[in-house]
Design a protein around this motif. Structure first.
Motif, PDB file in Angstrom:
ATOM      1  N   GLY A   1       0.813  -1.204   0.000  1.00 34.19           N
ATOM      2  CA  GLY A   1       0.000   0.000   0.000  1.00 34.19           C
ATOM      3  C   GLY A   1       0.850   1.260   0.000  1.00 34.19           C
ATOM      4  N   SER A   2       0.210   2.401  -0.076  1.00 31.61           N
ATOM      5  CA  SER A   2       0.935   3.669  -0.209  1.00 31.61           C
ATOM      6  C   SER A   2       1.735   4.041   1.035  1.00 31.61           C
ATOM      7  CB  SER A   2      -0.037   4.790  -0.563  1.00 31.61           C
ATOM      8  OG  SER A   2      -1.008   4.928   0.467  1.00 31.61           O
ATOM      9  N   ASP A   3       1.350   3.568   2.207  1.00 31.68           N
ATOM     10  CA  ASP A   3       2.076   3.896   3.438  1.00 31.68           C
ATOM     11  C   ASP A   3       2.881   2.709   3.952  1.00 31.68           C
ATOM     12  OD1 ASP A   3       0.962   6.422   3.340  1.00 31.68           O
ATOM     13  OD2 ASP A   3      -0.721   5.889   4.631  1.00 31.68           O
ATOM     14  N   GLU A   4       3.290   1.827   3.028  1.00 28.40           N
ATOM     15  CA  GLU A   4       4.015   0.624   3.411  1.00 28.40           C
ATOM     16  C   GLU A   4       5.213   0.413   2.491  1.00 28.40           C
ATOM     17  OE1 GLU A   4       0.491  -2.303   4.950  1.00 28.40           O
ATOM     18  OE2 GLU A   4       0.792  -2.139   2.783  1.00 28.40           O
ATOM     19  N   TYR A   5       6.125  -0.452   2.925  1.00 24.43           N
ATOM     20  CA  TYR A   5       7.228  -0.874   2.080  1.00 24.43           C
ATOM     21  C   TYR A   5       7.385  -2.383   2.216  1.00 24.43           C
ATOM     22  CZ  TYR A   5      10.078  -1.037   6.367  1.00 24.43           C
ATOM     23  OH  TYR A   5      10.577  -1.326   7.612  1.00 24.43           O
ATOM     24  N   PRO A   6       7.899  -3.046   1.150  1.00 28.32           N
ATOM     25  CA  PRO A   6       8.037  -4.502   1.198  1.00 28.32           C
ATOM     26  C   PRO A   6       9.308  -4.929   1.933  1.00 28.32           C
ATOM     27  CG  PRO A   6       8.679  -3.703  -0.954  1.00 28.32           C
ATOM     28  CD  PRO A   6       8.190  -2.510  -0.168  1.00 28.32           C
ATOM     29  N   VAL A   7       9.221  -6.042   2.630  1.00 23.97           N
ATOM     30  CA  VAL A   7      10.386  -6.646   3.274  1.00 23.97           C
ATOM     31  C   VAL A   7      10.460  -8.109   2.859  1.00 23.97           C
ATOM     32  CG1 VAL A   7      10.440  -5.085   5.257  1.00 23.97           C
ATOM     33  CG2 VAL A   7       9.095  -7.177   5.394  1.00 23.97           C
ATOM     34  N   LEU A   8      11.680  -8.639   2.840  1.00 24.91           N
ATOM     35  CA  LEU A   8      11.941 -10.005   2.412  1.00 24.91           C
ATOM     36  C   LEU A   8      12.240 -10.867   3.618  1.00 24.91           C
ATOM     37  CD1 LEU A   8      12.572 -11.878  -0.058  1.00 24.91           C
ATOM     38  CD2 LEU A   8      14.918 -11.058   0.092  1.00 24.91           C
ATOM     39  N   SER A   9      11.710 -12.083   3.618  1.00 29.35           N
ATOM     40  CA  SER A   9      12.028 -13.035   4.684  1.00 29.35           C
ATOM     41  C   SER A   9      13.440 -13.558   4.447  1.00 29.35           C
ATOM     42  CB  SER A   9      11.041 -14.209   4.685  1.00 29.35           C
ATOM     43  OG  SER A   9       9.748 -13.746   4.963  1.00 29.35           O
ATOM     44  N   VAL A  10      14.295 -13.442   5.426  1.00 27.92           N
ATOM     45  CA  VAL A  10      15.679 -13.887   5.305  1.00 27.92           C
ATOM     46  C   VAL A  10      15.698 -15.411   5.177  1.00 27.92           C
ATOM     47  CG1 VAL A  10      17.915 -13.990   6.465  1.00 27.92           C
ATOM     48  CG2 VAL A  10      16.532 -11.898   6.589  1.00 27.92           C
ATOM     49  N   GLY A  11      16.401 -15.913   4.146  1.00 32.09           N
ATOM     50  CA  GLY A  11      16.549 -17.341   3.944  1.00 32.09           C
ATOM     51  C   GLY A  11      15.431 -18.001   3.160  1.00 32.09           C
TER      52      GLY A  11
ATOM     53  N   GLU B   1       7.474   1.740  10.825  1.00 32.84           N
ATOM     54  CA  GLU B   1       8.043   0.624  11.579  1.00 32.84           C
ATOM     55  C   GLU B   1       9.303   0.088  10.922  1.00 32.84           C
ATOM     56  OE1 GLU B   1       5.126  -2.459  12.048  1.00 32.84           O
ATOM     57  OE2 GLU B   1       3.556  -1.047  12.606  1.00 32.84           O
ATOM     58  N   GLU B   2      10.107  -0.608  11.713  1.00 29.53           N
ATOM     59  CA  GLU B   2      11.275  -1.322  11.210  1.00 29.53           C
ATOM     60  C   GLU B   2      10.831  -2.728  10.811  1.00 29.53           C
ATOM     61  OE1 GLU B   2      14.451  -0.230  10.665  1.00 29.53           O
ATOM     62  OE2 GLU B   2      13.536   1.722  11.076  1.00 29.53           O
ATOM     63  N   PRO B   3      11.612  -3.416   9.963  1.00 28.14           N
ATOM     64  CA  PRO B   3      11.244  -4.796   9.592  1.00 28.14           C
ATOM     65  C   PRO B   3      11.208  -5.701  10.825  1.00 28.14           C
ATOM     66  CG  PRO B   3      12.990  -3.955   8.169  1.00 28.14           C
ATOM     67  CD  PRO B   3      12.805  -2.961   9.269  1.00 28.14           C
ATOM     68  N   PRO B   4      10.273  -6.627  10.889  1.00 25.22           N
ATOM     69  CA  PRO B   4      10.201  -7.556  12.020  1.00 25.22           C
ATOM     70  C   PRO B   4      11.397  -8.530  11.999  1.00 25.22           C
ATOM     71  CG  PRO B   4       8.546  -8.109  10.375  1.00 25.22           C
ATOM     72  CD  PRO B   4       9.198  -6.841   9.933  1.00 25.22           C
ATOM     73  N   ALA B   5      11.603  -9.214  13.103  1.00 27.38           N
ATOM     74  CA  ALA B   5      12.694 -10.192  13.200  1.00 27.38           C
ATOM     75  C   ALA B   5      12.535 -11.240  12.110  1.00 27.38           C
ATOM     76  CB  ALA B   5      12.674 -10.856  14.573  1.00 27.38           C
ATOM     77  N   GLY B   6      13.639 -11.620  11.475  1.00 24.05           N
ATOM     78  CA  GLY B   6      13.608 -12.607  10.407  1.00 24.05           C
ATOM     79  C   GLY B   6      13.319 -12.014   9.034  1.00 24.05           C
TER      80      GLY B   6
ATOM     81  N   ARG C   1      14.917  -5.359   4.748  1.00 22.77           N
ATOM     82  CA  ARG C   1      14.560  -4.526   3.595  1.00 22.77           C
ATOM     83  C   ARG C   1      15.223  -5.099   2.351  1.00 22.77           C
ATOM     84  NH1 ARG C   1      12.731   0.889   4.718  1.00 22.77           N
ATOM     85  NH2 ARG C   1      12.700   1.281   6.943  1.00 22.77           N
ATOM     86  N   PHE C   2      14.592  -4.919   1.216  1.00 17.76           N
ATOM     87  CA  PHE C   2      15.206  -5.326  -0.043  1.00 17.76           C
ATOM     88  C   PHE C   2      16.414  -4.437  -0.299  1.00 17.76           C
ATOM     89  CE2 PHE C   2      10.965  -7.050  -0.607  1.00 17.76           C
ATOM     90  CZ  PHE C   2      11.195  -8.231  -1.299  1.00 17.76           C
ATOM     91  N   PRO C   3      17.439  -4.946  -0.968  1.00 19.71           N
ATOM     92  CA  PRO C   3      18.599  -4.114  -1.288  1.00 19.71           C
ATOM     93  C   PRO C   3      18.205  -2.904  -2.138  1.00 19.71           C
ATOM     94  CG  PRO C   3      19.098  -6.429  -1.672  1.00 19.71           C
ATOM     95  CD  PRO C   3      17.625  -6.335  -1.395  1.00 19.71           C
ATOM     96  N   GLU C   4      18.906  -1.820  -1.945  1.00 18.94           N
ATOM     97  CA  GLU C   4      18.661  -0.580  -2.696  1.00 18.94           C
ATOM     98  C   GLU C   4      18.665  -0.858  -4.199  1.00 18.94           C
ATOM     99  OE1 GLU C   4      18.254   3.683  -2.677  1.00 18.94           O
ATOM    100  OE2 GLU C   4      18.748   2.521  -0.903  1.00 18.94           O
ATOM    101  N   GLY C   5      17.664  -0.365  -4.897  1.00 18.74           N
ATOM    102  CA  GLY C   5      17.573  -0.524  -6.345  1.00 18.74           C
ATOM    103  C   GLY C   5      17.009  -1.861  -6.790  1.00 18.74           C
TER     104      GLY C   5
ATOM    105  N   THR D   1      17.131 -14.794  -2.498  1.00 18.59           N
ATOM    106  CA  THR D   1      16.806 -14.287  -1.161  1.00 18.59           C
ATOM    107  C   THR D   1      18.063 -13.708  -0.539  1.00 18.59           C
ATOM    108  OG1 THR D   1      15.681 -14.817   0.905  1.00 18.59           O
ATOM    109  CG2 THR D   1      17.208 -16.480   0.062  1.00 18.59           C
ATOM    110  N   LEU D   2      17.955 -13.312   0.702  1.00 20.47           N
ATOM    111  CA  LEU D   2      19.108 -12.813   1.456  1.00 20.47           C
ATOM    112  C   LEU D   2      19.486 -13.837   2.516  1.00 20.47           C
ATOM    113  CD1 LEU D   2      17.983  -9.112   2.065  1.00 20.47           C
ATOM    114  CD2 LEU D   2      19.571  -9.953   0.328  1.00 20.47           C
ATOM    115  N   ASP D   3      20.797 -13.997   2.726  1.00 24.57           N
ATOM    116  CA  ASP D   3      21.215 -14.855   3.835  1.00 24.57           C
ATOM    117  C   ASP D   3      21.275 -14.012   5.105  1.00 24.57           C
ATOM    118  OD1 ASP D   3      23.603 -13.416   3.762  1.00 24.57           O
ATOM    119  OD2 ASP D   3      24.799 -15.083   2.967  1.00 24.57           O
ATOM    120  N   LYS D   4      21.658 -14.622   6.220  1.00 19.80           N
ATOM    121  CA  LYS D   4      21.654 -13.901   7.508  1.00 19.80           C
ATOM    122  C   LYS D   4      22.649 -12.751   7.540  1.00 19.80           C
ATOM    123  CE  LYS D   4      24.542 -17.457   9.610  1.00 19.80           C
ATOM    124  NZ  LYS D   4      25.797 -16.915   9.893  1.00 19.80           N
ATOM    125  N   ASP D   5      23.627 -12.747   6.615  1.00 18.78           N
ATOM    126  CA  ASP D   5      24.608 -11.669   6.549  1.00 18.78           C
ATOM    127  C   ASP D   5      24.211 -10.570   5.554  1.00 18.78           C
ATOM    128  OD1 ASP D   5      26.306 -12.960   8.424  1.00 18.78           O
ATOM    129  OD2 ASP D   5      27.047 -14.273   6.816  1.00 18.78           O
TER     130      ASP D   5
END
Length: 114
Positions: A49-59, A70-75, A78-82, A100-104
């Motif tokens: 939505g317009s007041d939200e941003y997408p986050v990726l589940s790590v792993g 808000e900040e992304p929840p545990a686990g 944020r998607f990498p820039e660009g 996906t993204l690994d824990k690092d």
């Protein structure tokens, strides 16, 4: 001596054969418009939505939307820039279906399910 009456042009235009041809042409034109007339209008659905941003589940390939306040929840991260997907099935949405993204925070291929 009997002389046949002349048929007026208006009466000649309404002969059953011509009416059928005109009706078939109109039906054909309507079908073409119905099947292709809206092809110039592409529907796109936003990832969030317009007041939200997408986050990726790590792993994994899961994702969700988080409020801008808000900040992304545990686990999640944020998607990498660009490389943030904006619309469903856009370039980055398709890309993140297999990455996906690994824990690092490094981009990796999705681990095989096993």
């Amino acid at each position: 001596m009997y002389l046949p009456r002349r048929t007026s042009r208006a009466a000649a235009a309404l002969r059953p054969g011509r009416v059928r041809i005109a009706a078939a042409a109109l039906v054909s034109a309507a079908a073409v418009v119905a099947l292709t007339g809206c092809s110039g209008f592409e529907y796109t659905e936003n990832i969030c939505g317009s007041d939200e941003y997408p986050v990726l589940s790590v792993g994994s390939t899961g994702s969700s939307c988080v409020s801008d306040k808000e900040e992304p929840p545990a686990g999640s991260a944020r998607f990498p820039e660009g490389k943030v997907p904006k619309e469903v099935d856009d370039k980055w949405d398709v890309y993140w279906a297999t990455h996906t993204l690994d824990k690092d925070g490094n981009i990796i291929d999705v681990p095989a399910a096993g």
